[in-house]
Design a protein around this motif. Structure first.
Motif, short mmCIF file in Angstrom:
data_model
loop_
_atom_site.label_atom_id
_atom_site.label_comp_id
_atom_site.label_asym_id
_atom_site.label_seq_id
_atom_site.Cartn_x
_atom_site.Cartn_y
_atom_site.Cartn_z
N ASN A 34 37.83 -28.16 -113.96
CA ASN A 34 38.19 -28.43 -112.56
C ASN A 34 39.07 -29.64 -112.35
N SER A 35 38.81 -30.70 -113.08
CA SER A 35 39.52 -31.96 -112.84
C SER A 35 40.02 -32.53 -114.16
N GLY A 36 40.94 -33.48 -114.01
CA GLY A 36 41.47 -34.13 -115.20
C GLY A 36 40.38 -34.79 -116.03
N GLU A 84 37.31 -34.06 -116.27
CA GLU A 84 36.49 -33.06 -116.95
C GLU A 84 37.21 -32.51 -118.20
N GLY A 118 40.09 -41.29 -116.17
CA GLY A 118 39.20 -40.70 -115.18
C GLY A 118 38.08 -41.62 -114.75
N THR A 159 34.55 -40.36 -114.42
CA THR A 159 33.19 -39.94 -114.80
C THR A 159 32.67 -40.93 -115.83
N ALA A 218 46.29 -31.03 -116.03
CA ALA A 218 45.64 -30.82 -114.72
C ALA A 218 46.73 -30.96 -113.67
N LYS A 219 46.45 -31.68 -112.59
CA LYS A 219 47.44 -32.05 -111.57
C LYS A 219 48.47 -30.95 -111.26
N PRO A 272 42.61 -27.31 -107.49
CA PRO A 272 41.99 -28.04 -108.60
C PRO A 272 41.85 -27.17 -109.84
N ALA A 307 42.17 -27.72 -114.40
CA ALA A 307 42.48 -28.58 -115.55
C ALA A 307 42.25 -27.76 -116.81
#
Ligand code: PLZ
Length: 445
Positions: A122-124, A126, A153, A155, A283-284, A291, A293
């Protein structure tokens, strides 16, 4: 389609934005901030229309996301069609073609002609987490080497990989172990004349001494640093690190989340020096605003993870996959790499002429449509974050969205949509030049 021009009908932020900002303060957690609290009502191409009817030029693309432009028609159509068919099944439950198609596309487009496999997230952050999971799993090693000024990131694992304390890490520890940070190649701040190979040797000496080559699972690097200040390493730095990694049995992982998909004038920044990473995170810009990635890598590495070892409920969501196929099609059809190179020439000229006039512009750098200037106290390398803030604010007030970045908060970066028209880009750059002239010639600091 919103008219592609800048037009202000109120002060910025306007009264409706101010009202929304009041509601926001009472509802949204303070930890989540906005660079420019102008509330968007509509957008297309490179123009944002706010809730007060102002038209702003977007030179940030939502941090390098809408490279194909806001509300790109092909992306909008693909999303509408897909969401009308189904919006989610979970690829881990009942699969669908879109996921496979995005993986095929990434396997074909990313650097290197070798056999590849891809997994979607889903995200960079991740994607970066999963690249590290793969690297540790297949090497049986733990150490992850990252660089000064890196951003990967927010996380827990990626905070540990990210270099800067404020605002990303402060008070959020303890951080994940087995992360080792070494110097990068930062030509402006490195000893005069240091080559890419020498900078790589400096990093490698530290890795070997502090970590031990045989302990390194992967070397993780942004080929051009994004949040860290658009730091372009000296030529030879990336190839030398990639060669060392191969020798050491460590994976070379390129984080192309910000640099990927035509932004730098090539499909990927690694292409510029023909570097072929073992794994690449994207991603992006991949999905034009949805969303999505990915981790893409050598088939034998990606398939080295046991069945069921990678996944997530939403990773490779059907709507995001449809958007990605449309967005990549736009990049191909519109030759957005060439567009990025053209933008780079225009922006480069503007920034270079500012550097000639103002000793406070310490460096101009970047590649393609990923250009920046670093502001310093004249005659020194001392970062000038205050002037940076004032220039950014002046641009915002005039209706041009620019972003700052950099470990020292003293870099102004330009990331326009790659479909921006020349006239609009020129207008945006004229505003930026005006702001630089105003701030750097006013001594009141
Ligand atoms: N790797 C190279 O640039 C995201 C972060 C903005 P996510 N950069 C913008 C902020 O302050 O949070 C980024 C990146 C590189 C990883 C990431 C992380 O991507 O999609 O934000 O998780």
């Amino acid at each position: 389609m919103v008219r592609q021009r800048r037009n202000l009908v109120t002060e910025l932020p306007g009264p409706r934005s101010v009202e929304l900002e009041r509601r926001r303060t009472a509802a949204v957690a303070r930890g989540v901030t906005s660079t420019f609290p102008v509330y968007v009502a509509e957008a297309s191409g490179a123009v944002l229309v706010d809730v007060d009817g102002n038209s702003l030029i977007d030179l940030g693309s939502g941090i390098a996301v809408v490279s194909v432009g806001h509300a790109a028609p092909r992306v909008v159509d693909a999303v509408r069609t897909q969401v009308g068919r189904y919006g989610h099944t979970c690829f881990m439950v009942t699969p669908y073609e879109g996921y496979v198609a995005v993986c095929e596309t990434l396997n074909g487009r990313t650097p290197g002609r070798h056999d590849k496999r891809t997994a979607l997230f889903n995200s960079g952050a991740e994607a970066v987490e999963n690249a590290v999971k793969v690297a540790r799993h297949v090497t049986g090693r733990q150490a992850v080497v990252v660089f000064d000024h890196a951003y990967h990131g927010r996380t827990n694992l990626t905070m540990a990989l990210t270099a800067k304390n404020q605002p990303y890490r402060d008070g959020f520890g303890p951080f994940a172990p087995e992360i080792y940070r070494v110097p990068t190649s930062y030509p402006m701040r490195d000893p005069e004349g240091m080559t890419g190979e020498e900078a790589a040797a400096r990093a490698i000496e530290q890795i070997e001494r502090l970590v031990g080559a045989h302990n390194v699972a992967c070397v993780l690097i942004e080929p051009i640093q994004g949040e860290g200040g658009f730091v372009v390493p000296a030529p030879g730095f990336l190839p030398a690190l990639s060669a060392w990694s191969r020798e050491a049995g460590a994976l070379f992982v390129a984080d192309e989340i910000q640099t990927g998909f035509c932004r730098t004038g090539d499909w990927f920044a690694c292409d510029h020096e023909s570097v072929e990473p073992d794994l690449i995170t994207t991603a992006k810009a991949l999905a034009g605003g949805m969303p999505l990635a990915a981790v893409t890598g050598r088939a034998e590495l990606m398939d080295g993870v046991h069945a069921g070892g990678l996944g997530g409920t939403y990773g490779g969501n059907p709507v995001a996959c449809a958007a990605a196929m449309a967005s990549v099609a736009d990049m191909e059809v519109g030759d957005l790499s060439a567009a990025a190179r053209r933008i780079g020439t225009t922006v480069g000229h503007c920034l270079a002429s500012l550097q000639q006039t103002h000793p406070g512009v310490g460096d101009v750098r970047g590649r393609g449509a990923m250009m920046a200037m670093e502001l310093v106290r004249p005659g020194t390398l001392e970062p000038d974050a205050d002037a940076t803030r004032r220039i950014v604010r002046a641009c915002h007030r005039a209706g041009v969205v620019v972003l700052s970045c950099g470990s020292y908060g003293n870099v102004i970066r330009l990331l326009p949509p790659l479909v921006i028209d020349e006239g609009l880009l020129d207008d945006g750059l004229a505003v930026l030049a005006g702001a630089v002239n105003e701030v750097l010639t006013t001594p009141s600091r």
